[in-house]
Write a protein that holds these residues in place. Structure first.
Motif, PDB file in Angstrom:
ATOM      1  N   VAL A  64      29.417 -27.930  -0.360  1.00  0.00           N
ATOM      2  CA  VAL A  64      30.274 -26.291  -0.394  1.00  0.00           C
ATOM      3  C   VAL A  64      30.335 -26.381  -1.997  1.00  0.00           C
ATOM      4  CG1 VAL A  64      32.756 -26.187  -0.252  1.00  0.00           C
ATOM      5  CG2 VAL A  64      31.542 -27.168   1.508  1.00  0.00           C
ATOM      6  N   GLU A  65      30.044 -25.334  -2.232  1.00  0.00           N
ATOM      7  CA  GLU A  65      29.998 -24.147  -3.530  1.00  0.00           C
ATOM      8  C   GLU A  65      30.619 -23.324  -3.332  1.00  0.00           C
ATOM      9  OE1 GLU A  65      27.737 -23.403  -6.955  1.00  0.00           O
ATOM     10  OE2 GLU A  65      26.345 -23.676  -5.448  1.00  0.00           O
ATOM     11  N   VAL A  66      31.312 -23.032  -4.232  1.00  0.00           N
ATOM     12  CA  VAL A  66      32.897 -22.106  -4.141  1.00  0.00           C
ATOM     13  C   VAL A  66      32.850 -20.898  -5.856  1.00  0.00           C
ATOM     14  CG1 VAL A  66      35.335 -20.883  -3.494  1.00  0.00           C
ATOM     15  CG2 VAL A  66      34.132 -22.802  -2.156  1.00  0.00           C
ATOM     16  N   ILE A 110      32.632 -27.091  -6.626  1.00  0.00           N
ATOM     17  CA  ILE A 110      31.640 -28.110  -5.601  1.00  0.00           C
ATOM     18  C   ILE A 110      31.773 -29.132  -5.421  1.00  0.00           C
ATOM     19  CG2 ILE A 110      29.706 -27.420  -7.252  1.00  0.00           C
ATOM     20  CD1 ILE A 110      29.283 -30.145  -7.769  1.00  0.00           C
ATOM     21  N   ALA A 111      32.099 -28.994  -3.840  1.00  0.00           N
ATOM     22  CA  ALA A 111      32.926 -30.303  -2.462  1.00  0.00           C
ATOM     23  C   ALA A 111      31.781 -30.819  -2.006  1.00  0.00           C
ATOM     24  CB  ALA A 111      33.805 -29.417  -2.252  1.00  0.00           C
ATOM     25  N   ARG A 112      32.317 -32.242  -1.724  1.00  0.00           N
ATOM     26  CA  ARG A 112      31.676 -32.501  -0.383  1.00  0.00           C
ATOM     27  C   ARG A 112      31.114 -31.721   0.662  1.00  0.00           C
ATOM     28  NH1 ARG A 112      34.091 -36.176  -3.155  1.00  0.00           N
ATOM     29  NH2 ARG A 112      35.770 -36.862  -1.316  1.00  0.00           N
ATOM     30  N   ASP A 113      32.825 -31.455   0.917  1.00  0.00           N
ATOM     31  CA  ASP A 113      33.298 -30.504   2.274  1.00  0.00           C
ATOM     32  C   ASP A 113      34.192 -29.571   2.170  1.00  0.00           C
ATOM     33  OD1 ASP A 113      35.325 -32.021   2.846  1.00  0.00           O
ATOM     34  OD2 ASP A 113      33.310 -34.270   3.641  1.00  0.00           O
ATOM     35  N   MET A 114      34.889 -28.835   3.408  1.00  0.00           N
ATOM     36  CA  MET A 114      35.867 -27.914   2.730  1.00  0.00           C
ATOM     37  C   MET A 114      37.203 -29.324   3.451  1.00  0.00           C
ATOM     38  SD  MET A 114      34.278 -25.134   3.498  1.00  0.00           S
ATOM     39  CE  MET A 114      36.255 -24.417   3.076  1.00  0.00           C
ATOM     40  N   ALA A 115      36.891 -30.272   3.755  1.00  0.00           N
ATOM     41  CA  ALA A 115      38.006 -30.391   3.931  1.00  0.00           C
ATOM     42  C   ALA A 115      38.404 -31.578   2.090  1.00  0.00           C
ATOM     43  CB  ALA A 115      38.086 -31.662   4.713  1.00  0.00           C
ATOM     44  N   HIS A 116      37.584 -31.617   1.711  1.00  0.00           N
ATOM     45  CA  HIS A 116      37.301 -32.096   0.331  1.00  0.00           C
ATOM     46  C   HIS A 116      37.887 -30.622  -0.167  1.00  0.00           C
ATOM     47  CE1 HIS A 116      34.951 -33.453  -3.909  1.00  0.00           C
ATOM     48  NE2 HIS A 116      36.399 -33.992  -3.501  1.00  0.00           N
ATOM     49  N   TYR A 117      37.193 -29.473  -0.542  1.00  0.00           N
ATOM     50  CA  TYR A 117      37.658 -28.151  -0.687  1.00  0.00           C
ATOM     51  C   TYR A 117      39.045 -28.020  -0.723  1.00  0.00           C
ATOM     52  CZ  TYR A 117      38.016 -23.499  -2.521  1.00  0.00           C
ATOM     53  OH  TYR A 117      38.079 -22.482  -3.091  1.00  0.00           O
ATOM     54  N   GLU A 135      40.908 -15.185  -5.802  1.00  0.00           N
ATOM     55  CA  GLU A 135      39.985 -14.594  -3.856  1.00  0.00           C
ATOM     56  C   GLU A 135      38.742 -15.671  -4.298  1.00  0.00           C
ATOM     57  OE1 GLU A 135      37.199 -10.857  -3.410  1.00  0.00           O
ATOM     58  OE2 GLU A 135      37.605 -10.834  -5.156  1.00  0.00           O
ATOM     59  N   ALA A 136      38.396 -16.039  -3.498  1.00  0.00           N
ATOM     60  CA  ALA A 136      37.913 -16.856  -3.004  1.00  0.00           C
ATOM     61  C   ALA A 136      36.600 -16.597  -2.363  1.00  0.00           C
ATOM     62  CB  ALA A 136      38.413 -18.635  -2.260  1.00  0.00           C
ATOM     63  N   LEU A 137      34.960 -17.038  -2.855  1.00  0.00           N
ATOM     64  CA  LEU A 137      33.735 -16.248  -2.364  1.00  0.00           C
ATOM     65  C   LEU A 137      32.944 -18.496  -2.853  1.00  0.00           C
ATOM     66  CD1 LEU A 137      32.855 -13.678  -4.936  1.00  0.00           C
ATOM     67  CD2 LEU A 137      34.686 -13.548  -2.949  1.00  0.00           C
ATOM     68  N   MET A 138      32.795 -18.390  -0.930  1.00  0.00           N
ATOM     69  CA  MET A 138      31.482 -19.246  -0.120  1.00  0.00           C
ATOM     70  C   MET A 138      30.606 -19.232  -0.882  1.00  0.00           C
ATOM     71  SD  MET A 138      31.847 -21.637   2.312  1.00  0.00           S
ATOM     72  CE  MET A 138      33.100 -22.613   1.791  1.00  0.00           C
ATOM     73  N   GLN A 139      29.381 -19.964  -1.713  1.00  0.00           N
ATOM     74  CA  GLN A 139      28.429 -19.466  -2.034  1.00  0.00           C
ATOM     75  C   GLN A 139      27.873 -19.975  -0.513  1.00  0.00           C
ATOM     76  OE1 GLN A 139      26.551 -20.943  -5.259  1.00  0.00           O
ATOM     77  NE2 GLN A 139      24.793 -21.686  -4.184  1.00  0.00           N
ATOM     78  N   ILE A 140      27.494 -19.070   0.295  1.00  0.00           N
ATOM     79  CA  ILE A 140      25.872 -19.136   1.240  1.00  0.00           C
ATOM     80  C   ILE A 140      24.786 -19.349   1.144  1.00  0.00           C
ATOM     81  CG2 ILE A 140      25.582 -18.365   3.458  1.00  0.00           C
ATOM     82  CD1 ILE A 140      28.055 -18.259   3.799  1.00  0.00           C
ATOM     83  N   ALA A 141      24.150 -19.094  -0.043  1.00  0.00           N
ATOM     84  CA  ALA A 141      22.407 -19.247  -0.502  1.00  0.00           C
ATOM     85  C   ALA A 141      22.307 -19.249  -1.623  1.00  0.00           C
ATOM     86  CB  ALA A 141      21.735 -18.950   0.262  1.00  0.00           C
ATOM     87  N   ARG A 142      21.671 -19.945  -2.499  1.00  0.00           N
ATOM     88  CA  ARG A 142      21.223 -19.629  -3.758  1.00  0.00           C
ATOM     89  C   ARG A 142      20.063 -18.893  -4.129  1.00  0.00           C
ATOM     90  NH1 ARG A 142      23.064 -24.088  -7.091  1.00  0.00           N
ATOM     91  NH2 ARG A 142      24.506 -23.248  -7.918  1.00  0.00           N
TER      92      ARG A 142
END
Length: 151
Positions: A64-66, A110-117, A135-142
């Motif tokens: 997960v990257e936010v 960066i986080a391992r998963d959504m719970a970690h984030y 404001e949070a923006l979750m990265q879908i693809a680089r």
């Protein structure tokens, strides 16, 4: 400040950072000593700031990257300084950028998963000083992540 050989060394090295000094010299059609002197000169001049390893965070389990866009409470005199000092202490923050405009700071997390984030967000991000808005923006693809300069 840079001549054609310097640019060639940088261009080739940026494209293939794993080259040994001898391989780099061979690709640049110069002796290893000449390449080493040019690299040392560029390091001394601050053109080359360092050599680093690119780590694939996903391989290490971070999926997960936010990106957080943060507006600070500008009524507090040291809001920027206090915030930046505290944000640097969060290990999962991989990048900090500051801006002029409505958004003051962007944190990349960066986080391992959504719970970690969620845990990072609640326990570390929301406790950072002087936050007025997030404001949070979750990265879908680089799509493109290029550090190399077009030399």
């Amino acid at each position: 400040m840079l001549d054609d050989l310097d640019r060639r060394i940088l261009r080739i090295w940026q494209a293939e950072t794993s080259l040994s000094p001898a391989e780099l010299a061979e690709r640049c059609a110069v002796t290893p000593g000449k390449a080493a002197r040019r690299i040392a000169r560029m390091q001394d001049a601050g053109v080359i700031e360092g050599i680093s390893a690119m780590v694939d965070w996903a391989t290490l389990g971070y999926s997960v990257e936010v990106s957080l866009r943060i507006t600070l409470d500008k009524t507090v005199a040291r809001a920027f300084d206090d915030f930046l000092v505290a944000a640097r202490e969060v290990p999962e923050v991989t990048e900090i950028q500051t801006f002029l405009g409505r958004v003051d700071v962007r944190l990349n997390i960066i986080a391992r998963d959504m719970a970690h984030y969620q845990n990072i967000y609640r326990s570390r991000i929301l406790t950072l000083p002087h936050i007025a808005e997030i404001e949070a923006l979750m990265q879908i693809a680089r799509i493109k992540a290029e550090e190399a300069l077009p030399l």
